[in-house]
Design a protein around this motif. Structure first.
Motif, PDB file in Angstrom:
ATOM      1  N   TYR A 188       0.827  -1.323   0.046  1.00 33.31           N
ATOM      2  CA  TYR A 188       0.097  -0.055  -0.114  1.00 33.31           C
ATOM      3  C   TYR A 188       0.679   1.310   0.025  1.00 33.31           C
ATOM      4  CZ  TYR A 188      -4.307   2.671   1.207  1.00 33.31           C
ATOM      5  OH  TYR A 188      -5.027   3.472   1.039  1.00 33.31           O
ATOM      6  N   TYR A 189       0.820   2.053   0.927  1.00 37.70           N
ATOM      7  CA  TYR A 189       1.535   3.192   0.998  1.00 37.70           C
ATOM      8  C   TYR A 189       2.956   2.923   1.513  1.00 37.70           C
ATOM      9  CZ  TYR A 189       3.313   7.981   2.259  1.00 37.70           C
ATOM     10  OH  TYR A 189       3.908   9.083   2.467  1.00 37.70           O
ATOM     11  N   THR A 190       3.907   2.689   0.487  1.00 35.19           N
ATOM     12  CA  THR A 190       5.065   2.133   0.926  1.00 35.19           C
ATOM     13  C   THR A 190       6.014   2.583  -0.275  1.00 35.19           C
ATOM     14  OG1 THR A 190       6.567   0.141   1.330  1.00 35.19           O
ATOM     15  CG2 THR A 190       4.381  -0.073  -0.209  1.00 35.19           C
ATOM     16  N   GLY A 191       7.228   2.687   0.157  1.00 39.04           N
ATOM     17  CA  GLY A 191       8.491   2.857  -0.790  1.00 39.04           C
ATOM     18  C   GLY A 191       9.444   1.426  -0.839  1.00 39.04           C
ATOM     19  N   LEU A 192      10.412   1.625  -1.788  1.00 36.74           N
ATOM     20  CA  LEU A 192      11.305   0.639  -1.650  1.00 36.74           C
ATOM     21  C   LEU A 192      12.874   1.032  -0.981  1.00 36.74           C
ATOM     22  CD1 LEU A 192      10.683  -1.163  -5.216  1.00 36.74           C
ATOM     23  CD2 LEU A 192       9.690  -1.855  -2.813  1.00 36.74           C
ATOM     24  N   LEU A 193      13.521   0.273  -0.660  1.00 38.86           N
ATOM     25  CA  LEU A 193      15.004   0.396  -0.318  1.00 38.86           C
ATOM     26  C   LEU A 193      15.858  -0.673  -1.006  1.00 38.86           C
ATOM     27  CD1 LEU A 193      17.082   0.820   1.836  1.00 38.86           C
ATOM     28  CD2 LEU A 193      16.568  -1.035   3.261  1.00 38.86           C
ATOM     29  N   MET A 194      17.060  -0.009  -1.604  1.00 41.85           N
ATOM     30  CA  MET A 194      17.864  -0.597  -2.238  1.00 41.85           C
ATOM     31  C   MET A 194      19.169  -0.966  -1.791  1.00 41.85           C
ATOM     32  SD  MET A 194      19.062  -0.235  -6.541  1.00 41.85           S
ATOM     33  CE  MET A 194      17.510  -0.976  -7.038  1.00 41.85           C
ATOM     34  N   ASP A 195      19.916  -1.985  -1.402  1.00 43.08           N
ATOM     35  CA  ASP A 195      21.363  -1.890  -0.713  1.00 43.08           C
ATOM     36  C   ASP A 195      22.303  -1.671  -1.737  1.00 43.08           C
ATOM     37  OD1 ASP A 195      21.522  -4.366  -1.967  1.00 43.08           O
ATOM     38  OD2 ASP A 195      21.288  -5.386   0.017  1.00 43.08           O
ATOM     39  N   LYS A 196      23.658  -1.644  -1.181  1.00 42.27           N
ATOM     40  CA  LYS A 196      24.701  -1.557  -2.323  1.00 42.27           C
ATOM     41  C   LYS A 196      25.029  -2.731  -3.328  1.00 42.27           C
ATOM     42  CE  LYS A 196      27.343   1.041   1.185  1.00 42.27           C
ATOM     43  NZ  LYS A 196      28.483   1.086   2.109  1.00 42.27           N
ATOM     44  N   SER A 197      24.381  -3.728  -2.733  1.00 48.05           N
ATOM     45  CA  SER A 197      24.349  -4.676  -4.032  1.00 48.05           C
ATOM     46  C   SER A 197      23.353  -4.779  -4.953  1.00 48.05           C
ATOM     47  CB  SER A 197      24.466  -6.325  -3.071  1.00 48.05           C
ATOM     48  OG  SER A 197      25.470  -6.299  -2.515  1.00 48.05           O
ATOM     49  N   GLY A 198      22.451  -3.968  -5.013  1.00 43.65           N
ATOM     50  CA  GLY A 198      21.129  -3.855  -5.908  1.00 43.65           C
ATOM     51  C   GLY A 198      20.063  -4.703  -5.301  1.00 43.65           C
ATOM     52  N   ASN A 199      20.051  -5.313  -4.213  1.00 42.27           N
ATOM     53  CA  ASN A 199      18.992  -5.881  -3.545  1.00 42.27           C
ATOM     54  C   ASN A 199      17.664  -4.840  -3.100  1.00 42.27           C
ATOM     55  OD1 ASN A 199      20.331  -8.571  -3.900  1.00 42.27           O
ATOM     56  ND2 ASN A 199      21.322  -7.950  -2.013  1.00 42.27           N
ATOM     57  N   VAL A 200      16.520  -5.276  -3.505  1.00 40.99           N
ATOM     58  CA  VAL A 200      15.536  -4.329  -3.044  1.00 40.99           C
ATOM     59  C   VAL A 200      14.749  -4.919  -2.034  1.00 40.99           C
ATOM     60  CG1 VAL A 200      13.300  -3.558  -4.101  1.00 40.99           C
ATOM     61  CG2 VAL A 200      15.459  -3.364  -5.475  1.00 40.99           C
ATOM     62  N   TYR A 201      14.440  -4.021  -1.192  1.00 43.92           N
ATOM     63  CA  TYR A 201      13.596  -4.511   0.216  1.00 43.92           C
ATOM     64  C   TYR A 201      12.210  -3.759   0.111  1.00 43.92           C
ATOM     65  CZ  TYR A 201      18.096  -6.333   1.692  1.00 43.92           C
ATOM     66  OH  TYR A 201      19.354  -7.238   1.695  1.00 43.92           O
ATOM     67  N   GLY A 202      11.270  -4.268   0.593  1.00 46.44           N
ATOM     68  CA  GLY A 202       9.965  -3.598   1.142  1.00 46.44           C
ATOM     69  C   GLY A 202       9.007  -4.319   1.803  1.00 46.44           C
ATOM     70  N   VAL A 203       7.927  -3.882   1.997  1.00 44.11           N
ATOM     71  CA  VAL A 203       6.939  -4.481   2.890  1.00 44.11           C
ATOM     72  C   VAL A 203       5.801  -4.608   1.991  1.00 44.11           C
ATOM     73  CG1 VAL A 203       7.883  -3.577   4.960  1.00 44.11           C
ATOM     74  CG2 VAL A 203       6.238  -2.255   4.063  1.00 44.11           C
ATOM     75  N   THR A 204       4.671  -5.398   2.618  1.00 48.07           N
ATOM     76  CA  THR A 204       3.224  -5.409   2.089  1.00 48.07           C
ATOM     77  C   THR A 204       2.240  -5.267   3.121  1.00 48.07           C
ATOM     78  OG1 THR A 204       3.233  -7.922   1.692  1.00 48.07           O
ATOM     79  CG2 THR A 204       3.879  -6.678  -0.086  1.00 48.07           C
ATOM     80  N   MET A 205       1.063  -4.862   2.808  1.00 48.49           N
ATOM     81  CA  MET A 205       0.150  -4.458   4.043  1.00 48.49           C
ATOM     82  C   MET A 205      -0.363  -5.892   4.654  1.00 48.49           C
ATOM     83  SD  MET A 205      -3.260  -2.283   4.039  1.00 48.49           S
ATOM     84  CE  MET A 205      -3.990  -3.355   2.671  1.00 48.49           C
ATOM     85  N   GLU A 206      -0.490  -6.828   3.633  1.00 49.62           N
ATOM     86  CA  GLU A 206      -1.148  -8.180   3.835  1.00 49.62           C
ATOM     87  C   GLU A 206      -0.162  -9.468   3.092  1.00 49.62           C
ATOM     88  OE1 GLU A 206      -5.233  -8.338   2.813  1.00 49.62           O
ATOM     89  OE2 GLU A 206      -5.750  -6.631   3.930  1.00 49.62           O
ATOM     90  N   GLY A 207      -0.699 -10.379   3.463  1.00 44.34           N
ATOM     91  CA  GLY A 207       0.078 -11.602   3.032  1.00 44.34           C
ATOM     92  C   GLY A 207       0.889 -12.257   4.140  1.00 44.34           C
TER      93      GLY A 207
END
Length: 387
Positions: free
Chosen positions: A201-220
């Motif tokens: 939902y109302y969320t952005g993403l984070l990328m580390d130095k290796s290019g991995n992407v992190y995030g959250v989801t409201m459900e699941g």
């Protein structure tokens, strides 16, 4: 509909009573830098800010502008505001931007709109420093997703990454990539269930130095109360933590994650915890999650944190809550490494603004800047807090 969602919808409906109170005896300084006036000015800034080297602030408003579809604005260091772009809506432009902007080294801005575009399912856009806006991608509402409520990240080669809240194969949203020339690729279609997230939902993403992407989801996740995930090219999407709710864990994570030097992630949940008013949490690189604070609401605490946290060099975390504080219209807080939570500012509807849902930024003098969704009979504020 769970309690947390109800709170959010109530805030967006603006069913409010105007309250006039003053606070005295503060060691800190609080200033409203700008108050939005509504159409044709911007109105209702749902997102946080970005700041350039000259001290100018840039952001979006959900409503207002020439067509009442929202704006991109600048507030300069002296508090003068300029509307840089008024969104015109479907089919040629976006509408209703919920998310904050990102900025490249050339001064170009990138963002999302939740609606508008060729199919009226949202857009990814670019705007030059001079205010020329271009739609890079219009979502179809089918396999590529719909309703991109969150902000973007950008990699070293200029590719943009973000999420959509809805659609995709299972209807639970997507993780996408858009190149500099506007070519869109779906990296993951959320499927829900125990092993995947759902509805970022109302969320952005984070990328580390290796290019991995992190995030959250409201459900699941295992309890359908939201997940923390990592995405990389080799392994695809991996769920790092499933929130279980109750009194010992949070539920329904929103906002954007941050990462410390040893790889631990920090964020917030909108609900659950000991008082069902949300939590601040940490997830180590080995996957161990700890709740750092349980919000209790009321006059001396916050409630319903939506935007995540920022972190200073000493490891203190700073964030905002949509509710709680002296008159239950939001608070700015600090959480120390030993777990002590301090309310730095309980907001007042008429004098400060109300309902804090956007992210924070901090300058080298430790001043903190943010937005408030509403302000008295007006349309929200840009504010500064100084230690």
């Amino acid at each position: 509909m769970h309690m947390g969602k109800t709170k959010l919808l109530l805030s967006m409906a603006f069913v409010l009573t105007s309250i006039g109170v003053s606070r005295s005896g503060q060691a800190q300084t609080f200033n409203v830098l700008y108050t939005f006036a509504g159409q044709p000015d911007g109105g209702t800034p749902h997102a946080g800010l970005v700041r350039d080297k000259a001290g100018n602030f840039y952001g979006t408003t959900l409503y207002g502008g020439a067509f009442n579809f929202g704006t991109v604005f600048e507030v300069n260091s002296s508090g003068t505001e300029t509307v840089l772009h008024s969104f015109t809506g479907a089919p040629g432009d976006g509408a209703y931007p919920y998310a904050e902007l990102i900025r490249d080294s050339a001064g170009n801005f990138y963002g999302t709109t939740s609606y508008g575009g060729a199919s009226n399912h949202g857009t990814v856009f670019k705007m030059t420093a001079s205010g020329t806006e271009t739609v890079l991608h219009s979502f179809t509402g089918k396999s590529d997703g719909a309703l991109p409520y969150g902000s973007l990240i950008r990699d070293k080669t200029g590719n943009l990454y973000g999420t959509t809240y809805f659609s995709g194969t299972s209807g639970y949203g997507t993780l996408f990539k858009v190149t500099r020339n506007g070519t869109a690729t779906v990296l993951h279609r959320f499927a829900g269930g125990a092993k995947d997230g759902a509805l970022p939902y109302y969320t952005g993403l984070l990328m580390d130095k290796s290019g991995n992407v992190y995030g959250v989801t409201m459900e699941g996740g295992t309890s359908n109360l939201g997940v923390v995930y990592r995405f990389d090219k080799s392994n695809g999407l991996v769920v790092l933590h499933s929130f279980v709710g109750g009194v010992n864990d949070g539920c329904y994570p929103f906002g954007t994650l941050i990462q410390d030097a040893i790889g631990s992630l920090y964020g917030t949940t909108q609900s659950c915890g000991s008082f069902d008013d949300g939590t601040v949490w940490r997830l180590t690189s080995s996957g161990s999650e700890a709740v750092l604070d349980h919000f209790a609401g009321g006059t001396n605490d916050g409630a319903t944190p939506l935007a995540g946290v920022i972190r200073d060099d000493q490891g203190n975390l700073f964030g905002t809550t949509e509710f709680g504080g002296y008159v239950d219209v939001g608070a700015l807080y600090e959480l120390s490494p030993n777990g002590t939570l301090t309310i730095l500012r309980g907001f007042y509807y008429n004098t400060d603004g109300a309902y804090l849902v956007g992210g924070l930024i901090r300058d080298v003098q430790n001043n903190i800047y943010g937005t408030a969704l509403k302000y008295g009979g007006g349309y929200g504020t840009v504010w500064q807090w100084s230690p």
